[in-house]
Design an enzyme around this catalytic site. Structure first.
Site, PDB file in Angstrom:
ATOM      1  N   VAL A  82      14.172  53.445  48.361  1.00 57.77           N
ATOM      2  CA  VAL A  82      15.578  53.676  48.713  1.00 57.77           C
ATOM      3  C   VAL A  82      16.298  52.338  48.831  1.00 57.77           C
ATOM      4  O   VAL A  82      15.930  51.484  49.639  1.00 57.77           O
ATOM      5  CB  VAL A  82      15.696  54.461  50.030  1.00 57.77           C
ATOM      6  N   LYS A  83      17.321  52.184  48.011  1.00 61.40           N
ATOM      7  CA  LYS A  83      18.087  50.938  47.981  1.00 61.40           C
ATOM      8  C   LYS A  83      19.247  51.053  48.976  1.00 61.40           C
ATOM      9  O   LYS A  83      20.043  51.990  48.910  1.00 61.40           O
ATOM     10  CB  LYS A  83      18.600  50.701  46.559  1.00 61.40           C
ATOM     11  N   ILE A  84      19.319  50.090  49.893  1.00 63.07           N
ATOM     12  CA  ILE A  84      20.267  50.127  51.006  1.00 63.07           C
ATOM     13  C   ILE A  84      21.082  48.832  51.020  1.00 63.07           C
ATOM     14  O   ILE A  84      20.512  47.746  50.892  1.00 63.07           O
ATOM     15  CB  ILE A  84      19.509  50.234  52.350  1.00 63.07           C
TER      16      ILE A  84
END
Length: 214
Positions: A82-84
């Site tokens: 998950v890219k945050i």
């Protein structure tokens, strides 16, 4: 240093993966939108091609919504990351997702302090943006070196993904600076593959071979 490909274009991923040097894929909302396809459909196809980490980015800006989006992304495939975005809300989301065993990639990192905070929040990866720093007259490679030194000094397991890679020299300098991974657009991989002396050497070998057969 390992290579990820920075694209949501399935054909580019297939071509690069066929050559054997791709260890993962990074995407972002802009790259997915460029393909004009459903996010889940694109990601599912990518996971069927590359057996490695696949970064899919959230589009919310508050922690609670990022967490919910992150859980959905993580369920797509075991390889999902998950890219945050690097914000306070983003790090709050990283903390929760990490506690749930979900891998995260903190993106839009432009300083060593940001990278250190992200790592301490539990990020699996941090993505410092090389080219965008160069664009404003800063030195992105100094940032990579600083982060690598800090992580090594303190035994921090978070891996460094060099992002916003614009040309082959960036790639080599990132490797020398201590990046664990470079995520590279397909067009830069094409540039890396080529050298005029390789082409002329092949032409000479073939010409010599044909001459020898006469």
């Amino acid at each position: 240093m390992r290579f990820f490909i920075d694209t949501a274009n399935v054909e580019e991923i297939k071509k690069a993966n066929r050559m054997g040097f791709i260890a993962g894929v990074t995407t972002n909302p802009s790259l997915v939108a460029k393909e004009g396809r459903d996010f889940n459909e694109v990601i599912q196809e990518i996971t069927s091609i590359v057996d490695g980490p696949i970064s899919g980015e959230v589009v919310s800006l508050n922690a609670e919504e990022m967490i919910e989006e992150g859980r959905v992304i993580a369920k797509i495939h075991p390889n999902m990351v998950v890219k945050i975005p690097m914000t306070g809300e983003g790090l709050a989301a990283v903390k929760v997702l990490t506690e749930e065993g979900i891998k995260t990639n903190v993106t839009l990192v432009f300083s060593a302090t940001q990278a250190l905070l992200a790592a301490r929040a539990g990020a699996t990866y941090v993505s410092p943006f090389l080219g965008r720093l160069d664009d404003i007259g800063d030195d992105g490679l100094v940032l990579i070196r600083d982060i690598a030194e800090i992580f090594e000094t303190h035994g921090i397991p978070t891996e460094i993904i060099s992002a916003s890679v614009r040309h082959p020299i960036h790639v080599i300098e990132c490797a020398k600076a201590g990046a664990d991974i470079a995520t590279v657009p397909y067009k830069v991989f094409e540039q890396m593959l080529k050298h005029p002396l390789t082409d002329s050497g092949i032409d000479k070998f073939l010409a010599d071979w044909e001459a020898a057969k006469k």
